[in-house]
Structure formats: structure tokens, C-alpha cells
Design an enzyme around this catalytic site. Structure first.
Site, mmCIF file in Angstrom:
data_model
loop_
_atom_site.group_PDB
_atom_site.id
_atom_site.type_symbol
_atom_site.label_atom_id
_atom_site.label_comp_id
_atom_site.label_asym_id
_atom_site.label_seq_id
_atom_site.Cartn_x
_atom_site.Cartn_y
_atom_site.Cartn_z
ATOM 1 N N HIS A 82 90.122 88.665 103.321
ATOM 2 C CA HIS A 82 89.099 89.692 103.080
ATOM 3 C C HIS A 82 89.329 90.945 103.932
ATOM 4 O O HIS A 82 88.785 92.003 103.635
ATOM 5 C CB HIS A 82 87.689 89.113 103.306
ATOM 6 C CG HIS A 82 87.313 88.901 104.735
ATOM 7 N ND1 HIS A 82 87.358 87.661 105.341
ATOM 8 C CD2 HIS A 82 86.868 89.767 105.689
ATOM 9 C CE1 HIS A 82 86.940 87.756 106.591
ATOM 10 N NE2 HIS A 82 86.650 89.032 106.837
ATOM 11 N N ASP A 118 90.955 82.247 102.421
ATOM 12 C CA ASP A 118 90.778 83.462 103.220
ATOM 13 C C ASP A 118 91.937 83.712 104.192
ATOM 14 O O ASP A 118 91.739 84.020 105.365
ATOM 15 C CB ASP A 118 89.461 83.402 104.000
ATOM 16 C CG ASP A 118 88.997 84.797 104.444
ATOM 17 O OD1 ASP A 118 89.467 85.792 103.858
ATOM 18 O OD2 ASP A 118 88.195 84.876 105.392
ATOM 19 N N SER A 203 87.504 89.235 112.347
ATOM 20 C CA SER A 203 88.069 88.477 111.229
ATOM 21 C C SER A 203 89.595 88.514 111.256
ATOM 22 O O SER A 203 90.198 89.573 111.382
ATOM 23 C CB SER A 203 87.581 89.054 109.899
ATOM 24 O OG SER A 203 86.195 88.901 109.772
#
Length: 535
Positions: A82, A118, A203
Site C-alpha cells: 500500500h 501487503d 508502513s
């Protein structure tokens, strides 16, 4: 009116504190590592990068968003899918890599994206940027130990007043600590649950074990409302390893136990004390055995020597009496011409008797022979001083071609290779016929290595008496590593065979070694045996 809610919040906080204390206590009882080593987290941070999605405005590059990534090879980086989703869907956007230190950044291209779990794999597409890869933990990560999250949270950037242009400048990542709360699959993929705080921008950053090894890729957090505790999720290695290998990346994987240098030092002291105690006990036992040998030998020697003395003295007395008797006969017969022949024979016998008596007297064993026989018996029993040492002891100097094999229980490894080492040792400190080792003031043989293609400084130490090779590796930051390399380049090590080369090199590298951190990040201990010998 808010008192009940306040009580609930206080109770929740108390429960959370008790849970944390229980986790710590459990770690202590299980003997596992509780606190992450700051040196290991700093070392791993060298390979952590800011991943910036770059657009264009008025002909100038501008950051659109950013996340975190970490190196799994010198040029390949893992992050979350993402983080790069916008760049994948919009070819006007580019991906920039900003390292944690130094002045150089680079652009990257997407090698693979897996939205299902992810994960994304990037490759540095241009420039000379090369990163030290992080090691992945190969053991069980579910031991409820302490973990560290490393990355670039946006809320920290905002709190520091950084503007958008600062994102392109190298900055050290933010480290946060928490505890591993277990592994549980999300709806789509396998995740690790932990309490090390992360925020937007974290992230794609690594979740590290106490030795600085990656155990997961930070991905998202649970919503915290009211007094609810905050928990965070990382993509587990069960997802990451197959993803990397399917894209032809073989990462550094370390399955050795996570142990601290202090723990190794304590065990090494205990080992040495145990060996010394064992040696003292063996020496005492040997001394006792030699005392028994000496006493037995002394008693036997006294009996044999005294008996031999008495026998010789008795024979000497008999010979002397024979001498006197023959001499007396010759004296009596000296005037008798008829016995002239008998006189000569008696005289000869008297002289011979005297000679034999004197010979027996002067060749009788002396009392000093008792000590000589005792010494010979002790020497035969193996207790003589100056006896040549057996092969493999200090006097042997372990010369010749050796193969050195890692001893895991005495080592601490995070990223280094652990292959066997070919090591040909000469008594003058020359290794493999070309590399001179220095002799320090404490009698320790060592050599400093600061290769440009290694993101670490290494100090090799060899003990010929025990055939033990030790490599201490210091995973320094760019500035510290550059300073160490400059100090190493300031002297030219003498070649093998040069007069007093060992002492010269020992003096040359002493200042550099003294300036290194108190504890290395890694310690590799090898046991060396003669090449071709059975293990």
C-alpha cells in the site's frame, strides 16, 4: 458523573501494566532476552530507508506520500504494497529512496507487488547507493520477548516542524519498543501482533527482535478507542520469505539463538574458571600421584643402594683380608730360597687383593644415587620438569593448515556469514602465507580488517595454544565506519617475514582497537583443527 468511566480507564491501565509486568517476568523465568540491544537496533537501522512517492509540481519534484522500507540485499528493498500503490497505478509518479545516513538518495523501480499480503519489492534503479541488508530471524518469534519497530512516522515529522523538502534529506529513523503479543492470521495473511508503537509512515518498516533481526514487516494498527489498548500488526516471515524467494531474492537468514555479548562474556569467564579449576584438580591429582611415585621410588632406591653399598663394602673387606694374608705369607717366606716362587705368587695375590679392595670401595654406590634413582622414576612416570609438550599444546604453536568451524554456543551472530574458514598459521603470526597478525602487549595475536565492501569493521584474534579464532564485528554508522577506515588506512601493515613485523603491527593497530565501542555487535568464535583431521 464521569467517575465510573474514570474507574474503568484506571482499571484498564492497571490491567495493561500487570500484563506488561507478566510478560517481563515470563521472559526472565524463561531466560530469554528481554531488552533489545540499542547497538543492534542502530546497526539494523543503517539499512532502513524512507520510501517517498514523488510527483511533480511546476517542474519541481514534490513528495506525495511516504512510507518505510528496509534492505534485503545491497540494492533491493522490502516495503508494504500500500506504500507504493499510487506509484504502481500512476506512471507519472516516481519512487525515491532516502537512506538513513549519508547524502545520496536514489530512485527505485517496483520489482514485485503482492496486495494479498501487503508486500512489495523495490530495486534501486540508479545511482551508487548500496545498503547493508538486514538479517531475517530464522527461529521461533513467538516467545513474548521485546521487539523494536523502526521507521519514519509522519506524526514525528509534523511534531518536529519538518516541511516537505526535509523528507528528501537523510535522517535517522524513529525507534519504538514494545512486546510481541503473538502470531495470528488476519483475514488475508499471517501477521504478528505487537505493542511497539507505529504510525502512518511506519508502513513497510521492519519489526526487529532483540538482536536486530527482522521478524516482520509493519503494516497496520488496531483502532484504539477510549481506554482500549493499542496493538499493531506486522506481516510475518511466513509471508515474507516465500515472497522474496519467489522473486529470486535469497535474504540473510539467521536462526541462531539471540544472545548478548555480556552473556557470552560471562559464560566465557565461567568456562575459563571451570577449565582452570579442572586443571588445578588434575594438577593436584597428578602431584599426589607423583608424591606416591616419589615415596615408593625413594624407599626402593634406599633399600637397593644401601644393599649394594653393604655388598661392595663386604667384598672389599674380603679382598683386603686376602691381601693381608697373601702379604703376610710373602713376608714369612721371603728368606726361604726354596719358596721364592711362592713368595712372588703371594706378593702378586696381595697386590691384586689390595687393588680389588680399593676398586670395590671406591665404586660402591653413593648416597646421592638414591636421589638420582628417585628422579629417574618420577621422570618415567611423566612428571619431569622440562618434558616436551604434547602436540596441540602451547609449545606446538598450532602451525600448519587448519580448518576453523564456528562454535555456535560461544558466538553471537546477526548478519555475518558462518562458513568454515581456511586458516594456515605460522609461529611468527603469518596467516595463509600473506597476512601478518600483530602481537599485542598482552600476548594476543590480532588483525584489524576494514574492507570497503563490508559495512563493518572486524577484529580477528587467534590463540595458538587453544587453536581458537575469534572475529569481533562492529556494525558502525557511516561516519564512525569512515573514521575507522581512515585510521586503518593511516598505517601500512608489515609484510610476512619482515623483522619484528608482529610487534610493529601490534603497535600500529593498538590505537584503532582502543577507539572501538566497548562491545562488538557480533562475535564469531571458531575452533580450528588440522586440515584433513577428523572432527
Amino acid at each position: 458523573m464521569h467517575l465510573p468511566r474514570l474507574r474503568i480507564i484506571l482499571r484498564l491501565r492497571l490491567i495493561a501494566a500487570l500484563l506488561c509486568a507478566g510478560v517481563v517476568l515470563l521472559g526472565v523465568l524463561r531466560g530469554g532476552p528481554l531488552a533489545a540491544d540499542p547497538g543492534d537496533v542502530d546497526a539494523a537501522s543503517r539499512g532502513v530507508v524512507r520510501v517517498v512517492i514523488i510527483g511533480e509540481e511546476g517542474g519541481e519534484p514534490v513528495p506525495v506520500s511516504h512510507g518505510t522500507g528496509f534492505a534485503v540485499s545491497a540494492t533491493r528493498i522490502v516495503t508494504n504494497a500500500h506504500v507504493v500503490a499510487e506509484a504502481v497505478q500512476d506512471d507519472t509518479l516516481r519512487i525515491g529512496i532516502v537512506p538513513s545516513e549519508g547524502a545520496g538518495g536514489a530512485f527505485a523501480r517496483v520489482v514485485a507487488v503482492s496486495p494479498r499480503n501487503d508486500l512489495a519489492l523495490l530495486e534501486i534503479a540508479s545511482g551508487s547507493l548500496r545498503l547493508p541488508p538486514l538479517a531475517l530471524a530464522g527461529g521461533d518469534s513467538g516467545n513474548l520477548g521485546e521487539v523494536s519497530a523502526v521507521g519514519y512516522p509522519m506524526n514525528v515529522d509534523l511534531a518536529q516542524g519538518l516541511d516537505m523538502s526535509d523528507i528528501f534529506r537523510a535522517q535517522p529513523p524513529v525507534k519504538s519498543r514494545g512486546f510481541l503479543s503473538g502470531e495470528r492470521p488476519s483475514r488475508q495473511f499471517d501477521t504478528i501482533l505487537h505493542t511497539a508503537p507505529i504510525a502512518r509512515g511506519n508502513s513497510g518498516g521492519p519489526l526487529l527482535d532483540p538482536c536486530g533481526r527482522v521478524i516482520g514487516v509493519n503494516s497496520f494498527s488496531a483502532d484504539a478507542q477510549g481506554g482500549d489498548g493499542e496493538f499493531y500488526f506486522a506481516v510475518s516471515l511466513r509471508e515474507l520469505l516465500p515472497f522474496l524467494r519467489s522473486n529470486k531474492v535469497e535474504p540473510v537468514v539467521n536462526a541462531l539463538p539471540c544472545r548478548s555479548i555480556d552473556e557470552l562474556n560471562a559464560e566465557e569467564r565461567q568456562r575459563l574458571e571451570a577449565e582452570q579449576s579442572k586443571a588445578r584438580a588434575a594438577l593436584e591429582q597428578r602431584s599426589e600421584s607423583l608424591r606416591e611415585v616419589r615415596e615408593t621410588a625413594r624407599l626402593t632406591a634406599q633399600m637397593e643402594v644401601l644393599e649394594a653399598r653393604e655388598n661392595r663394602m663386604a667384598l672389599a673387606l674380603i679382598a683386603l683380608l686376602a691381601c693381608i694374608g697373601a702379604g703376610y705369607a710373602a713376608f714369612v717366606w721371603r728368606s726361604d730360597e726354596a719358596r721364592a716362587t711362592h713368595v712372588r705368587i703371594a706378593g702378586a695375590l696381595s697386590a691384586a687383593g689390595l687393588a680389588v679392595a680399593l676398586l670395590l670401595w671406591f665404586t660402591r654406590p653413593g648416597l646421592a644415587e638414591i636421589e638420582d634413582r628417585v628422579a629417574a622414576a618420577v621422570e618415567k612416570a611423566g612428571g619431569g620438569e622440562g618434558k616436551p609438550a604434547a602436540p596441540g599444546t602451547a609449545s606446538d604453536a598450532a602451525e600448519g593448515a587448519l580448518i576453523c568451524t564456528l562454535v555456535p554456543e560461544r558466538s553471537r551472530v546477526t548478519t555475518a556469514r558462518t562458513d568454515d574458514v581456511a586458516f594456515e598459521w605460522s609461529a611468527d603470526g603469518c596467516v595463509n602465507g600473506r597476512t601478518q597478525y600483530g602481537l599485542g602487549q598482552g600476548g594476543e595475536w590480532s588483525r584489524v580488517f576494514a574492507a570497503e565492501d563490508d559495512a563493518a569493521l572486524a577484529v580477528n584474534t587467534y590463540d595458538p595454544a587453544t587453536r581458537t579464532l575469534r572475529t569481533d564485528r562492529y556494525l558502525l554508522g557511516q561516519e564512525a565506519l569512515a573514521a575507522a577506515r581512515a585510521a586503518r588506512a593511516a598505517y601500512t601493515p608489515p609484510a610476512c617475514g619482515v623483522s619484528d613485523a608482529a610487534r610493529t603491527l601490534g603497535e600500529q593497530q593498538s590505537t584503532l582497537i582502543a577507539g572501538l565501542p566497548e562491545r562488538p555487535n557480533e562475535r564469531l568464535v571458531y575452533s580450528c583443527t588440522a586440515k584433513g583431521a577428523g572432527k
